[in-house]
Design a protein around this motif. Structure first.
Motif, mmCIF file in Angstrom:
data_model
loop_
_atom_site.group_PDB
_atom_site.id
_atom_site.type_symbol
_atom_site.label_atom_id
_atom_site.label_comp_id
_atom_site.label_asym_id
_atom_site.label_seq_id
_atom_site.Cartn_x
_atom_site.Cartn_y
_atom_site.Cartn_z
ATOM 1 N N ASN A 1 0.821 -1.226 0.000
ATOM 2 C CA ASN A 1 0.000 0.000 0.000
ATOM 3 C C ASN A 1 0.851 1.271 0.000
ATOM 4 O OD1 ASN A 1 -2.157 -1.687 0.065
ATOM 5 N ND2 ASN A 1 -3.008 -0.958 1.998
ATOM 6 N N ASP A 2 2.011 1.203 -0.592
ATOM 7 C CA ASP A 2 2.924 2.354 -0.667
ATOM 8 C C ASP A 2 3.276 2.928 0.694
ATOM 9 O OD1 ASP A 2 3.039 2.378 -3.499
ATOM 10 O OD2 ASP A 2 1.044 3.302 -3.539
ATOM 11 N N SER A 3 3.037 2.162 1.778
ATOM 12 C CA SER A 3 3.228 2.775 3.097
ATOM 13 C C SER A 3 4.007 1.917 4.093
ATOM 14 C CB SER A 3 1.870 3.154 3.696
ATOM 15 O OG SER A 3 1.038 2.039 3.754
ATOM 16 N N VAL A 4 4.146 0.635 3.824
ATOM 17 C CA VAL A 4 4.780 -0.284 4.770
ATOM 18 C C VAL A 4 5.630 -1.290 3.999
ATOM 19 C CG1 VAL A 4 4.327 -2.073 6.494
ATOM 20 C CG2 VAL A 4 2.741 -0.183 6.274
ATOM 21 N N TYR A 5 6.768 -1.661 4.582
ATOM 22 C CA TYR A 5 7.503 -2.796 4.015
ATOM 23 C C TYR A 5 7.196 -4.056 4.819
ATOM 24 C CZ TYR A 5 10.637 0.200 1.244
ATOM 25 O OH TYR A 5 11.156 1.081 0.338
ATOM 26 N N PHE A 6 6.856 -5.119 4.141
ATOM 27 C CA PHE A 6 6.840 -6.447 4.749
ATOM 28 C C PHE A 6 8.182 -7.081 4.378
ATOM 29 C CE2 PHE A 6 1.977 -7.569 4.927
ATOM 30 C CZ PHE A 6 1.789 -6.537 5.819
ATOM 31 N N VAL A 7 8.874 -7.630 5.371
ATOM 32 C CA VAL A 7 10.205 -8.170 5.126
ATOM 33 C C VAL A 7 10.212 -9.660 5.456
ATOM 34 C CG1 VAL A 7 12.656 -7.960 5.654
ATOM 35 C CG2 VAL A 7 11.188 -5.922 5.721
ATOM 36 N N ASP A 8 10.486 -10.440 4.444
ATOM 37 C CA ASP A 8 10.513 -11.898 4.552
ATOM 38 C C ASP A 8 11.915 -12.315 5.015
ATOM 39 O OD1 ASP A 8 10.047 -14.589 4.149
ATOM 40 O OD2 ASP A 8 10.159 -14.478 1.954
ATOM 41 N N LEU A 9 12.005 -12.825 6.226
ATOM 42 C CA LEU A 9 13.311 -13.242 6.762
ATOM 43 C C LEU A 9 13.595 -14.689 6.357
ATOM 44 C CD1 LEU A 9 13.050 -11.904 10.453
ATOM 45 C CD2 LEU A 9 14.020 -10.746 8.468
ATOM 46 N N PRO A 10 14.853 -15.056 6.198
ATOM 47 C CA PRO A 10 15.134 -16.465 5.868
ATOM 48 C C PRO A 10 14.720 -17.384 7.019
ATOM 49 C CG PRO A 10 17.183 -15.238 6.267
ATOM 50 C CD PRO A 10 16.066 -14.242 6.305
ATOM 51 N N GLY A 11 14.238 -18.551 6.664
ATOM 52 C CA GLY A 11 13.772 -19.506 7.669
ATOM 53 C C GLY A 11 14.911 -20.023 8.536
ATOM 54 N N TYR A 12 14.577 -20.381 9.761
ATOM 55 C CA TYR A 12 15.605 -20.903 10.669
ATOM 56 C C TYR A 12 15.311 -22.363 10.997
ATOM 57 C CZ TYR A 12 12.106 -20.142 14.371
ATOM 58 O OH TYR A 12 10.965 -20.162 15.124
ATOM 59 N N GLY A 13 16.285 -23.011 11.592
ATOM 60 C CA GLY A 13 16.067 -24.351 12.144
ATOM 61 C C GLY A 13 16.013 -25.464 11.122
ATOM 62 N N PHE A 14 16.585 -25.224 9.951
ATOM 63 C CA PHE A 14 16.603 -26.324 8.990
ATOM 64 C C PHE A 14 17.792 -27.219 9.313
ATOM 65 C CE2 PHE A 14 17.428 -28.158 4.700
ATOM 66 C CZ PHE A 14 16.247 -28.868 4.612
ATOM 67 N N ALA A 15 17.498 -28.409 9.818
ATOM 68 C CA ALA A 15 18.529 -29.265 10.405
ATOM 69 C C ALA A 15 19.655 -29.591 9.419
ATOM 70 C CB ALA A 15 17.884 -30.544 10.923
ATOM 71 N N LYS A 16 19.288 -29.670 8.142
ATOM 72 C CA LYS A 16 20.301 -30.101 7.173
ATOM 73 C C LYS A 16 21.202 -28.962 6.704
ATOM 74 C CE LYS A 16 17.819 -34.036 5.282
ATOM 75 N NZ LYS A 16 16.548 -34.018 4.541
ATOM 76 N N ALA A 17 20.872 -27.735 7.110
ATOM 77 C CA ALA A 17 21.710 -26.618 6.660
ATOM 78 C C ALA A 17 23.087 -26.724 7.302
ATOM 79 C CB ALA A 17 21.056 -25.290 7.043
#
Ligand SMILES: Nc1nc2c(ncn2[C@@H]2O[C@H](COP(=O)(O)OP(=O)(O)O)[C@@H](O)[C@H]2O)c(=O)[nH]1
Ligand SMILES: [Mg+2]
Length: 197
Positions: A70-86
């Motif tokens: 809406n030209d007024s807010v940023y939604f920020v997608d953070l990388p997922g955590y807790g992936f055991a195989k990483a």
């Protein structure tokens, strides 16, 4: 108050803190374990299927993705955590990137934390809540995949989760990114915390 998202746009992906865009707008970040349904929730909130990519290599995508709403807010997608195989270096990179964002970003108003309704939060989940609380970030906790649990079992599971949560966390919202249940309520809970629409 009815909140309606009228337009959304992908702005940028950030791979290291030095790439963070200058921001005059309030931000809300979305955090969750890999596979909890973070991308699905964002796609549903933003009303656009596949605006947020569902990763084929969960746990390996290490970027902050900025969406203008809406030209007024940023939604920020953070990388997922807790992936055991990483591998360890991937986990270290996660910490550098996510902490380098959350700890310095003044415009970050709060974080939507997404847990799986079917799982009782473990130490990693609780650590995230404590970490955000220590930094004075608002927490909106949601329990996703509600459609996977039958109504009779739900109440028991919700109680089991509540018992594990620290006192500073408000009552979580129960949602389903798949069916859309609770998603509008989440938007309406988050919006007043952001500032102006
Ligand atoms: N049944 C159900 N499945 C979901 C829900 N949200 C996400 N999923 C599924 O869970 C898997 C992981 O979702 P994704 O959005 O990629 O999770 P992310 O790794 O947290 O971004 C996918 O197969 C989704 O279709 C939900 O609310 N209900
Ligand atoms: Mg994802």
């Amino acid at each position: 108050m009815t909140v309606r998202i009228t337009n959304t746009a992908f702005i940028t992906s950030v791979y290291k803190p030095s790439q963070l865009p200058s921001s005059g707008l309030p931000e809300v970040a979305f955090a969750g374990r890999s596979n909890v349904g973070k991308s699905s929730l964002l796609n549903r909130l933003l009303g656009r299927h596949n605006l947020v990519k569902v990763s084929s290599r969960p746990g390996f995508t290490q970027s902050l993705n900025f969406f203008l709403v809406n030209d007024s807010v940023y939604f920020v997608d953070l990388p997922g955590y807790g992936f055991a195989k990483a591998p360890k270096h991937v986990q270290q990179k996660w910490h550098r990137l996510v902490e380098g964002y959350i700890e310095v970003r003044k415009s970050l108003k709060g974080v939507v934390c997404i847990f799986d309704l079917r799982r009782v939060p473990d130490q990693l989940d609780l650590d995230l809540l404590e970490y955000l609380h220590a930094l004075d970030k608002h927490i909106w906790l949601v329990l996703n995949k509600a459609d996977k649990i039958s109504q009779p079992k739900r109440q028991r599971q919700v109680q089991a989760i509540y018992r594990r949560l620290p006192g500073f966390v408000d009552k979580p919202l129960i949602i389903s990114a798949r069916t859309g249940e609770g998603v509008q309520s989440l938007l309406e809970a988050v919006w007043p915390g952001i500032g102006k629409v």
